[in-house]
Scaffold this active site. Structure first.
Site, PDB file in Angstrom:
ATOM      1  N   GLY A  53       0.819  -1.201   0.000  1.00 17.33           N
ATOM      2  CA  GLY A  53       0.000   0.000   0.000  1.00 17.33           C
ATOM      3  C   GLY A  53       0.850   1.247   0.000  1.00 17.33           C
ATOM      4  O   GLY A  53       2.023   1.218  -0.373  1.00 17.33           O
ATOM      5  N   CYS A  54       0.285   2.353   0.431  1.00 19.61           N
ATOM      6  CA  CYS A  54       0.987   3.638   0.423  1.00 19.61           C
ATOM      7  C   CYS A  54       2.305   3.537   1.178  1.00 19.61           C
ATOM      8  O   CYS A  54       2.354   3.103   2.323  1.00 19.61           O
ATOM      9  CB  CYS A  54       0.099   4.700   1.059  1.00 19.61           C
TER      10      CYS A  54
END
Length: 203
Positions: free
Chosen positions: A31-32
């Protein structure tokens, strides 16, 4: 995260790395990269964490292009660690149990796209074997409600992210995304794995 067991009892990998002490690196996509970087910066034995991109070409290794979701890149972090103080097993245990939800495909929560897919980019066959064995172990024990979607692929090249992404969570603690997504992961890490933290100070 659809974890079916208490995070305090998440198991260590049964297969351990063969590499000895000293500097090791592994590239992880969960993810981020603001959030995964924030988690790994807390760990004793982690010497450096660099956000970046992996899986695509140099021509598309920039934030604006990667965020379109049209490249093969993943937002990743390069974790440099002292294997004499924290081993690959603990790095991966945090990855699967704290840093992200490995059962989500091409997304993490509201962040949707191939750039957010779960991936381990291994540097050598030893890392590959440990990662693949751990995924089999996790799925075999049905620790999550769904199967692990993490890709285990060779690292071709790591492209470092733009400077403003480095240590973003620490520099922007009141930013809305950081407060909603990153901070809860860091707090969970501190609660569950206080003994692994720099300074051994859990809150």
């Amino acid at each position: 995260m659809a974890l079916k067991i208490d995070p305090w009892t998440f198991p260590d990998p049964q297969t351990t790395a063969k590499t000895g002490d000293g500097l090791q690196k592994i590239v992880l996509g969960g993810g981020c990269f603001w959030c995964t970087e924030a988690v790994y910066r807390q760990l004793d034995g982690v010497l450096d964490v660099r956000p970046g991109y992996a899986g695509g070409t140099a021509a598309t290794a920039d934030y604006k292009t990667v965020c379109t979701g049209a490249t093969d890149h993943v937002e990743v972090i390069e974790v440099s660690y002292d294997a004499g103080r924290i081993d690959l097993g603990q790095i991966l245990k945090i990855f699967f149990s704290i840093a992200h939800d490995p059962t989500q495909k091409d997304r993490q929560g509201n962040d949707v796209g191939r750039q957010y897919r779960s991936a381990i980019f291994y540097a050598d066959d030893d890392q590959r074997q440990v990662a693949e064995a751990y995924i089999r172990q996790i799925d075999g024990a049905a620790l999550f409600e769904d199967k692990v979607q993490t890709e285990v692929v060779p690292l071709v090249e790591f492209f470092e992210a733009e400077e403003y992404h480095h240590d973003f969570a620490a520099r922007n603690p009141m930013q809305g995304y950081i407060r909603a997504v990153s901070t809860p992961k860091v707090e969970k890490l501190k609660a569950v794995h206080g003994k692994l933290l720099k300074g051994r100070l859990a809150s």
